[in-house]
Design a protein around this motif. Structure first.
Motif, PDB file in Angstrom:
ATOM      1  N   VAL A 146      26.343  41.047  45.091  1.00 60.04           N
ATOM      2  CA  VAL A 146      27.179  41.567  46.176  1.00 60.04           C
ATOM      3  C   VAL A 146      28.581  41.741  45.623  1.00 60.04           C
ATOM      4  CG1 VAL A 146      28.097  41.131  48.483  1.00 60.04           C
ATOM      5  CG2 VAL A 146      25.809  40.292  47.870  1.00 60.04           C
ATOM      6  N   CYS A 147      29.063  42.988  45.610  1.00 59.18           N
ATOM      7  CA  CYS A 147      30.397  43.245  45.069  1.00 59.18           C
ATOM      8  C   CYS A 147      31.457  42.713  46.032  1.00 59.18           C
ATOM      9  CB  CYS A 147      30.600  44.742  44.839  1.00 59.18           C
ATOM     10  SG  CYS A 147      32.262  45.083  44.229  1.00 59.18           S
ATOM     11  N   LYS A 148      32.396  41.951  45.455  1.00 57.12           N
ATOM     12  CA  LYS A 148      33.505  41.441  46.253  1.00 57.12           C
ATOM     13  C   LYS A 148      34.833  41.968  45.722  1.00 57.12           C
ATOM     14  CE  LYS A 148      33.389  37.870  48.653  1.00 57.12           C
ATOM     15  NZ  LYS A 148      33.333  36.545  49.286  1.00 57.12           N
ATOM     16  N   GLY A 149      34.775  43.107  45.033  1.00 56.06           N
ATOM     17  CA  GLY A 149      36.004  43.771  44.599  1.00 56.06           C
ATOM     18  C   GLY A 149      36.798  44.239  45.808  1.00 56.06           C
ATOM     19  N   THR A 150      38.012  44.709  45.565  1.00 58.78           N
ATOM     20  CA  THR A 150      38.925  45.032  46.664  1.00 58.78           C
ATOM     21  C   THR A 150      38.341  46.069  47.624  1.00 58.78           C
ATOM     22  OG1 THR A 150      40.762  44.544  45.193  1.00 58.78           O
ATOM     23  CG2 THR A 150      41.279  45.764  47.200  1.00 58.78           C
ATOM     24  N   ALA A 151      37.840  47.173  47.091  1.00 56.00           N
ATOM     25  CA  ALA A 151      37.335  48.255  47.957  1.00 56.00           C
ATOM     26  C   ALA A 151      36.173  47.748  48.819  1.00 56.00           C
ATOM     27  CB  ALA A 151      36.897  49.443  47.115  1.00 56.00           C
ATOM     28  N   CYS A 152      35.287  46.981  48.222  1.00 59.90           N
ATOM     29  CA  CYS A 152      34.150  46.456  48.986  1.00 59.90           C
ATOM     30  C   CYS A 152      34.616  45.391  49.975  1.00 59.90           C
ATOM     31  CB  CYS A 152      33.087  45.904  48.040  1.00 59.90           C
ATOM     32  SG  CYS A 152      32.238  47.206  47.117  1.00 59.90           S
ATOM     33  N   HIS A 153      35.566  44.584  49.539  1.00 58.26           N
ATOM     34  CA  HIS A 153      36.085  43.522  50.419  1.00 58.26           C
ATOM     35  C   HIS A 153      36.651  44.116  51.709  1.00 58.26           C
ATOM     36  CE1 HIS A 153      37.983  39.784  51.605  1.00 58.26           C
ATOM     37  NE2 HIS A 153      39.108  40.452  51.776  1.00 58.26           N
ATOM     38  N   ALA A 175      32.500  40.725  40.705  1.00 58.78           N
ATOM     39  CA  ALA A 175      33.687  41.572  40.779  1.00 58.78           C
ATOM     40  C   ALA A 175      33.250  43.043  40.791  1.00 58.78           C
ATOM     41  CB  ALA A 175      34.583  41.275  39.589  1.00 58.78           C
ATOM     42  N   CYS A 176      34.211  43.941  40.921  1.00 54.07           N
ATOM     43  CA  CYS A 176      33.934  45.388  41.032  1.00 54.07           C
ATOM     44  C   CYS A 176      32.872  45.846  40.044  1.00 54.07           C
ATOM     45  CB  CYS A 176      35.227  46.166  40.795  1.00 54.07           C
ATOM     46  SG  CYS A 176      34.986  47.954  40.842  1.00 54.07           S
ATOM     47  N   ILE A 177      31.895  46.576  40.562  1.00 52.89           N
ATOM     48  CA  ILE A 177      30.825  47.066  39.690  1.00 52.89           C
ATOM     49  C   ILE A 177      30.981  48.564  39.406  1.00 52.89           C
ATOM     50  CG2 ILE A 177      29.161  45.259  40.232  1.00 52.89           C
ATOM     51  CD1 ILE A 177      27.891  47.061  42.281  1.00 52.89           C
ATOM     52  N   GLY A 178      32.162  49.093  39.750  1.00 55.50           N
ATOM     53  CA  GLY A 178      32.493  50.464  39.343  1.00 55.50           C
ATOM     54  C   GLY A 178      31.930  51.544  40.243  1.00 55.50           C
ATOM     55  N   ALA A 179      31.597  51.207  41.460  1.00 55.39           N
ATOM     56  CA  ALA A 179      31.082  52.214  42.395  1.00 55.39           C
ATOM     57  C   ALA A 179      31.900  52.173  43.692  1.00 55.39           C
ATOM     58  CB  ALA A 179      29.606  51.955  42.671  1.00 55.39           C
ATOM     59  N   CYS A 180      33.219  52.053  43.530  1.00 54.30           N
ATOM     60  CA  CYS A 180      34.102  51.834  44.688  1.00 54.30           C
ATOM     61  C   CYS A 180      33.984  52.947  45.729  1.00 54.30           C
ATOM     62  CB  CYS A 180      35.550  51.717  44.240  1.00 54.30           C
ATOM     63  SG  CYS A 180      35.804  50.533  42.918  1.00 54.30           S
ATOM     64  N   GLY A 181      33.700  54.177  45.295  1.00 57.30           N
ATOM     65  CA  GLY A 181      33.563  55.295  46.239  1.00 57.30           C
ATOM     66  C   GLY A 181      32.419  55.088  47.212  1.00 57.30           C
TER      67      GLY A 181
HETATM   68  S1  FES Z   1      35.144  47.158  44.580  1.00 58.65           S
HETATM   69 FE1  FES Z   1      33.014  47.191  44.904  1.00 58.65          FE
HETATM   70  S2  FES Z   1      32.343  48.726  43.542  1.00 58.65           S
HETATM   71 FE2  FES Z   1      34.472  48.592  43.134  1.00 58.65          FE
END
Ligand code: FES
Length: 166
Positions: A88-95, A129-135
């Motif tokens: 589960v991505c918890k990067g900024t965009a997903c968060h 962390a971000c998996i590079g699919a923020c879009g």
């Molecule tokens: S923050 Fe989730 S894919 Fe980049």
């Protein structure tokens, strides 16, 4: 709700033939430890404790040296892992688009916390962390497959699919 794995697999349950075959190939080679550990993990899905002892004996290194490598590199796992690794991505965009709710619902559904595995060894859940699919946020991965633009309902549908698979 499933119970998380709490104990390691008993030593006698591990068939060391695969590890011995790997070690046969590498014994005597300089710098063999990392490729041996990678191959053992590839074979068993994790590094069983008896394989650490076997590797120490056959490569003539200390177990403590091997555990040093295993704990330093995040790629290695000392416990059995699920057939399906759900990240589960918890990067900024997903968060900002609801990753917490998706992660919490997933963990509640599977009955496991971060980096834990269900007792049937089917699922391991991890926050990453971000998996590079923020879009496509919010995003989860199941093994190599990426699922984006998720809602809690869509995430549950994705998991349903894997629950019904062997
Ligand atoms: S923050 Fe989730 S894919 Fe980049």
């Amino acid at each position: 709700m499933s119970e998380a794995v709490e104990t390691t697999v008993a030593e006698e349950e591990i068939d060391l033939a695969g590890a011995n075959e790997i070690l046969d190939h590498y014994v005597g080679m300089p710098g063999a430890l990392m490729p041996v550990l990678q191959a053992i993990q590839e074979h068993y899905g994790y590094i069983p404790e008896p394989c650490v002892h076997l590797t120490a004996e056959r490569l003539n290194v200390y177990c403590s040296q091997i555990y040093g490598v295993l704990t330093f590199y995040a790629q290695f796992h000392l416990e059995p892992r699920g057939k399906y690794i759900v990240r589960v991505c918890k990067g900024t965009a997903c968060h900002v688009r609801g990753a917490n709710r998706i992660g919490d619902t997933l963990q509640e559904r599977l009955g496991i916390g971060h980096a834990e595995t269900t007792a049937d060894l089917k699922f391991t859940a991890e926050y990453v962390a971000c998996i590079g699919a923020c879009g496509m946020a919010p995003v989860i991965m199941v093994n190599d497959a990426t699922y984006g633009s998720l809602t809690v309902q869509k995430m549950n549908e994705v998991i349903d699919k894997y629950v019904s698979m062997d």
